[in-house]
Design a protein around this motif. Structure first.
Motif, PDB file in Angstrom:
ATOM      1  N   GLN A  39      -0.348  21.298  47.210  1.00  0.00           N
ATOM      2  CA  GLN A  39      -0.968  21.053  48.711  1.00  0.00           C
ATOM      3  C   GLN A  39      -1.555  22.406  49.352  1.00  0.00           C
ATOM      4  OE1 GLN A  39       1.185  18.575  51.481  1.00  0.00           O
ATOM      5  NE2 GLN A  39      -0.807  18.242  52.689  1.00  0.00           N
ATOM      6  N   ALA A  40      -2.849  22.650  49.389  1.00  0.00           N
ATOM      7  CA  ALA A  40      -3.135  23.849  49.998  1.00  0.00           C
ATOM      8  C   ALA A  40      -3.207  23.810  51.395  1.00  0.00           C
ATOM      9  CB  ALA A  40      -4.468  24.194  49.425  1.00  0.00           C
ATOM     10  N   PRO A  41      -3.160  24.987  52.210  1.00  0.00           N
ATOM     11  CA  PRO A  41      -3.523  24.733  53.788  1.00  0.00           C
ATOM     12  C   PRO A  41      -4.526  23.909  54.139  1.00  0.00           C
ATOM     13  CG  PRO A  41      -2.702  26.784  53.181  1.00  0.00           C
ATOM     14  CD  PRO A  41      -3.004  26.062  52.058  1.00  0.00           C
ATOM     15  N   GLY A  42      -4.140  22.974  55.092  1.00  0.00           N
ATOM     16  CA  GLY A  42      -5.386  22.119  55.738  1.00  0.00           C
ATOM     17  C   GLY A  42      -5.892  21.007  54.710  1.00  0.00           C
ATOM     18  N   LYS A  43      -5.418  21.009  53.656  1.00  0.00           N
ATOM     19  CA  LYS A  43      -5.808  20.120  52.460  1.00  0.00           C
ATOM     20  C   LYS A  43      -4.683  18.872  52.204  1.00  0.00           C
ATOM     21  CE  LYS A  43      -9.189  23.118  50.212  1.00  0.00           C
ATOM     22  NZ  LYS A  43      -9.727  23.638  48.907  1.00  0.00           N
ATOM     23  N   GLU A  44      -5.210  17.952  51.466  1.00  0.00           N
ATOM     24  CA  GLU A  44      -4.244  16.883  51.109  1.00  0.00           C
ATOM     25  C   GLU A  44      -3.497  17.284  49.757  1.00  0.00           C
ATOM     26  OE1 GLU A  44      -6.530  12.741  52.925  1.00  0.00           O
ATOM     27  OE2 GLU A  44      -6.284  13.165  50.680  1.00  0.00           O
ATOM     28  N   ARG A  45      -2.564  16.874  49.413  1.00  0.00           N
ATOM     29  CA  ARG A  45      -1.780  17.008  48.242  1.00  0.00           C
ATOM     30  C   ARG A  45      -2.653  16.502  47.072  1.00  0.00           C
ATOM     31  NH1 ARG A  45       2.983  14.780  49.464  1.00  0.00           N
ATOM     32  NH2 ARG A  45       3.955  16.632  50.044  1.00  0.00           N
ATOM     33  N   LYS A  84      -6.116  31.752  40.099  1.00  0.00           N
ATOM     34  CA  LYS A  84      -7.170  31.939  40.814  1.00  0.00           C
ATOM     35  C   LYS A  84      -6.797  31.900  42.261  1.00  0.00           C
ATOM     36  CE  LYS A  84     -10.279  29.943  37.766  1.00  0.00           C
ATOM     37  NZ  LYS A  84     -11.603  28.994  37.660  1.00  0.00           N
ATOM     38  N   ALA A  85      -7.331  32.634  43.571  1.00  0.00           N
ATOM     39  CA  ALA A  85      -7.031  32.430  44.802  1.00  0.00           C
ATOM     40  C   ALA A  85      -7.098  30.948  45.228  1.00  0.00           C
ATOM     41  CB  ALA A  85      -7.995  33.176  45.606  1.00  0.00           C
ATOM     42  N   GLU A  86      -8.010  30.184  44.624  1.00  0.00           N
ATOM     43  CA  GLU A  86      -7.818  28.845  44.998  1.00  0.00           C
ATOM     44  C   GLU A  86      -6.760  27.898  44.408  1.00  0.00           C
ATOM     45  OE1 GLU A  86     -10.405  30.556  43.585  1.00  0.00           O
ATOM     46  OE2 GLU A  86     -11.527  29.420  42.272  1.00  0.00           O
ATOM     47  N   ASP A  87      -5.972  28.545  43.807  1.00  0.00           N
ATOM     48  CA  ASP A  87      -4.676  28.081  43.252  1.00  0.00           C
ATOM     49  C   ASP A  87      -3.664  28.244  44.186  1.00  0.00           C
ATOM     50  OD1 ASP A  87      -5.434  29.200  40.009  1.00  0.00           O
ATOM     51  OD2 ASP A  87      -5.529  27.211  40.670  1.00  0.00           O
ATOM     52  N   THR A  88      -3.763  28.958  45.325  1.00  0.00           N
ATOM     53  CA  THR A  88      -2.792  29.236  46.381  1.00  0.00           C
ATOM     54  C   THR A  88      -2.435  27.633  47.060  1.00  0.00           C
ATOM     55  OG1 THR A  88      -3.453  31.376  46.668  1.00  0.00           O
ATOM     56  CG2 THR A  88      -2.414  30.310  48.558  1.00  0.00           C
ATOM     57  N   ALA A  89      -1.125  27.725  46.951  1.00  0.00           N
ATOM     58  CA  ALA A  89      -0.733  25.949  47.451  1.00  0.00           C
ATOM     59  C   ALA A  89       0.933  26.173  47.306  1.00  0.00           C
ATOM     60  CB  ALA A  89      -1.340  25.006  46.696  1.00  0.00           C
ATOM     61  N   LEU A 106       9.155   8.074  42.139  1.00  0.00           N
ATOM     62  CA  LEU A 106      10.721   7.925  41.824  1.00  0.00           C
ATOM     63  C   LEU A 106      11.364   8.928  42.615  1.00  0.00           C
ATOM     64  CD1 LEU A 106      11.023   7.248  38.195  1.00  0.00           C
ATOM     65  CD2 LEU A 106      11.098   5.626  39.865  1.00  0.00           C
ATOM     66  N   GLY A 107      10.680  10.010  43.199  1.00  0.00           N
ATOM     67  CA  GLY A 107      11.465  11.119  43.999  1.00  0.00           C
ATOM     68  C   GLY A 107      10.758  11.157  45.298  1.00  0.00           C
ATOM     69  N   SER A 108      11.477  11.839  46.423  1.00  0.00           N
ATOM     70  CA  SER A 108      10.948  12.312  47.444  1.00  0.00           C
ATOM     71  C   SER A 108      10.270  13.699  47.470  1.00  0.00           C
ATOM     72  CB  SER A 108      12.163  12.207  48.528  1.00  0.00           C
ATOM     73  OG  SER A 108      12.689  11.066  48.903  1.00  0.00           O
ATOM     74  N   TRP A 109       9.117  13.914  48.376  1.00  0.00           N
ATOM     75  CA  TRP A 109       8.480  15.118  48.154  1.00  0.00           C
ATOM     76  C   TRP A 109       9.613  16.231  48.852  1.00  0.00           C
ATOM     77  CZ3 TRP A 109       4.876  15.312  45.058  1.00  0.00           C
ATOM     78  CH2 TRP A 109       4.080  14.042  44.753  1.00  0.00           C
ATOM     79  N   GLY A 110      10.029  17.149  48.154  1.00  0.00           N
ATOM     80  CA  GLY A 110      10.947  18.081  48.732  1.00  0.00           C
ATOM     81  C   GLY A 110      10.306  19.312  49.346  1.00  0.00           C
ATOM     82  N   GLN A 111      10.758  20.561  49.242  1.00  0.00           N
ATOM     83  CA  GLN A 111      10.177  21.562  50.177  1.00  0.00           C
ATOM     84  C   GLN A 111       9.176  22.489  49.206  1.00  0.00           C
ATOM     85  OE1 GLN A 111      13.380  24.089  51.073  1.00  0.00           O
ATOM     86  NE2 GLN A 111      13.609  23.198  53.001  1.00  0.00           N
ATOM     87  N   GLY A 112       9.049  22.076  47.926  1.00  0.00           N
ATOM     88  CA  GLY A 112       8.109  22.547  46.891  1.00  0.00           C
ATOM     89  C   GLY A 112       8.371  23.966  46.809  1.00  0.00           C
ATOM     90  N   THR A 113       7.371  24.716  45.976  1.00  0.00           N
ATOM     91  CA  THR A 113       7.757  26.216  45.877  1.00  0.00           C
ATOM     92  C   THR A 113       6.170  26.875  46.132  1.00  0.00           C
ATOM     93  OG1 THR A 113       8.180  27.826  44.238  1.00  0.00           O
ATOM     94  CG2 THR A 113       7.233  25.979  43.229  1.00  0.00           C
ATOM     95  N   GLN A 114       6.123  28.038  46.783  1.00  0.00           N
ATOM     96  CA  GLN A 114       4.892  28.397  47.431  1.00  0.00           C
ATOM     97  C   GLN A 114       4.454  29.405  46.308  1.00  0.00           C
ATOM     98  OE1 GLN A 114       3.088  28.334  50.474  1.00  0.00           O
ATOM     99  NE2 GLN A 114       1.462  29.205  49.370  1.00  0.00           N
ATOM    100  N   VAL A 115       2.965  29.046  45.859  1.00  0.00           N
ATOM    101  CA  VAL A 115       2.589  30.031  44.864  1.00  0.00           C
ATOM    102  C   VAL A 115       1.280  30.821  45.770  1.00  0.00           C
ATOM    103  CG1 VAL A 115       0.989  30.008  42.823  1.00  0.00           C
ATOM    104  CG2 VAL A 115       2.848  28.763  43.023  1.00  0.00           C
TER     105      VAL A 115
END
Length: 119
Positions: A39-45, A84-89, A106-115
């Protein structure tokens, strides 16, 4: 419910590589289809890649990203090359039963990892 912990994100220059990991709980990990989303800023997952009996990739990452899994370690990986820059999410993993859709998470959405990919 499957517990999921993502790791491996960071800051990388365009053209670089990162390897993400997702450790999952559950004694039947091998029976799950595992997927990566972002999920990128301002975009849907959005869907990135999945691996179960089949392997699937979003068109935007095909030939650059590779999903793999180690069932003995209950871990799924995402090798990301030629970033690429557009992979930032924020990148997330999740699981579903085989032969179902991602509406059967089967899982909850966690905090994820920032790229973050700098251009």
């Amino acid at each position: 419910q499957v517990q999921l912990v993502e790791s491996g994100g960071g800051l990388v220059q365009a053209g670089g590589s990162l390897r993400l990991s997702c450790a999952a709980s559950g004694r039947t990990f091998s029976s799950y289809t595992m997927g990566w989303f972002r999920q990128a800023p301002g975009k849907e997952r959005e869907f990135v890649a999945a691996r179960g009996s089949n392997t699937n990739y979003a068109d935007s990452v095909k030939d650059r990203f590779t999903i793999s899994r180690d069932n003995a370690k209950s871990t799924v990986y995402l090798q990301m090359d030629s970033l690429k820059a557009e992979d930032t999410a924020v990148y997330y993993c999740n699981a579903r039963p085989e032969y179902t859709s991602w509406s059967r998470l089967l899982g909850s959405w966690g905090q994820g990892t920032q790229v973050t990919v700098s251009s």
